[in-house]
Design an enzyme around this catalytic site. Sequence first.
Site, PDB file in Angstrom:
ATOM      1  N   TYR A 193       0.847  -1.196   0.000  1.00  0.00           N
ATOM      2  CA  TYR A 193       0.000   0.000   0.000  1.00  0.00           C
ATOM      3  C   TYR A 193       0.881   1.244   0.000  1.00  0.00           C
ATOM      4  O   TYR A 193       1.781   1.380   0.823  1.00  0.00           O
ATOM      5  CB  TYR A 193      -0.896  -0.040   1.235  1.00  0.00           C
ATOM      6  N   CYS A 194       0.624   2.159  -0.945  1.00  0.00           N
ATOM      7  CA  CYS A 194       1.331   3.440  -1.031  1.00  0.00           C
ATOM      8  C   CYS A 194       2.836   3.177  -1.149  1.00  0.00           C
ATOM      9  O   CYS A 194       3.266   2.396  -1.986  1.00  0.00           O
ATOM     10  CB  CYS A 194       0.969   4.303   0.175  1.00  0.00           C
TER      11      CYS A 194
END
Length: 593
Positions: A328-329
Amino acid sequence: MTQTAVQSKGRDGPVKERSAEVSLDAAAALLDRYAHALFGRAVGRLPAPALQLAWLDWALSMARSPGKQCALWHQWAQAFLPVMPQTEPGSVGDTAELDHSVDPRFADPAWGRWPFNLLRDAFFEMESFWKNATTGLQGVTPHHEHMVSFAARQWTDMLSPSNCWWLNPEVLREMMGTGGRNFIEGGRRWLDDQQEVLAGYSPRTSPRRCIAHCVGQHVAITPGKVVYRNELIELIRYTPQTTTVWPEPLLIVPSWILKYYILDLSPHNSLVRYLVERGHTVYMVSWKNPREDARDLGLDDYLERGIFDAVTQVCRASGAASIHAAGYCLGGTLLAIAAAALARDSATPLRTITLFAAQTDFSEPGELGLYVGWNELADLDALMWDQGCLEGTQMARAFQLLHSRDLIWSRMMREYLLGKHTVPTDLMAWNADTTRLPYRMHSETLRELYLRNALAEGGYYVRGRAVALADVRLPTFVVGTERDHVSPWRSVYKLHLMSNAEISFLLTSGGHNAGIISEPGHPGRRYRFSTRRKNAPYLDPDEWYAQAVVHEGSWWPRWQHWLMAHSGEKIASGAAPVESGLCDAPGTYVLEP
């Protein structure tokens, strides 16, 4: 060169003189670094010299653009001159209802009636004027244009009539209804916020506002055990909730900017719970919240002690020959680097990879790029070097400016002028649970990924050798979000240019966080999805957007079915050995302040 060599070997005087010069240069560099650190601490957000250079670039370009000036004068005349003489009720008819999703500050129906409609429309015209004035000007560098446009938007937001109680019909109506008690209650909230600012919190990161969502009691409560720990991560294995499971476990790598439990919030919107209830064995990386003594931890440490250690431990604990991995990210960016390194060395235990709102090409980093330029980095780098880390409150203020309309002005109007309490949500509580970033790691992230774009351009090195995403031939699932200011979806989509692997790209409604936390049953959710087969021709993002089919609802089932399609036959689930559990989830690192 010969003379220098002779002097160095034969005479003590020049050697001492040269050492003194080196010492003087080092002292001068140290002094400059302290000065930059002091300036960065004083300025805090957008560095003043960088902004001044941007305004100067814009002003000089505007001065030699008479065509642009004429167009702006024409826009101003068309917008304001017909309205100025018409100041009586009925002279300008009530305007059509606004699209409230565009600007919720003017959602109240009273803004559509005279005289408030004049104020509202004049404000929108001013916004449009300054947007046109600060964009599309020939000669201005893209970074400077972005900075000037951003600064102009901050000033216009400050001047919005919704911020003035005597111009805001909603506040005036509340004042009449309560006899002014809304201002008393708003004043109390303002004083409480100032006390917390003095204590080092911003109103947005106030623990008082998020006390109803305690980690391990209300959020991050999916059952599990910490099965591995080193100085950088805890590895959580969640307890299977089904009698049979898919044989390939899933390792999730969150971003280190905030804590992992955004993916394990309340039971109804926990992605982890959703997966374990559908037969997936899930492992989660929980990053340690570093302090000043971790200043020398770099991206290579996060890669080795974070990703590679976690992959090794998951394979060892599960006995699986291959595993799924999701990031994530920036956790997704680091996972992509790890996947490229493993593929380069022909030793990958990964079966698939999934990237949630994760960039691999940083040439267009979105509004976060406002803070990432060589001028800006000089002050920020020196400030982090002085502190040993970047404090979570400093980072929170930067992100707050990116969404000032919602996080500053709308909140101030609601709480200080209307005197209404904003009910905290689990996502707000997670957002307020800030972390620190080690000096070296954050500096390398900004310098190598954002400024040099080393990963996309083949200049990022792992274990002394360059890595390339073209080496990753695994099935890949990529999620972008429509209103992402941190990882714009078109930037996320650029992975198609760097990899010929099978890529399933999904674009969901929402922003960087709310678009990912998109549980089934959440109203108003939709997504677009399609799969590009391995070695298929490239499709540009606009053409992809036009062709991709729109689906209503959450994207989670689509991704879970994709994981199923890339997994083997189910096997009996088994509990982790008792001795392998160091402590219960959520672990200890996530609780460290």
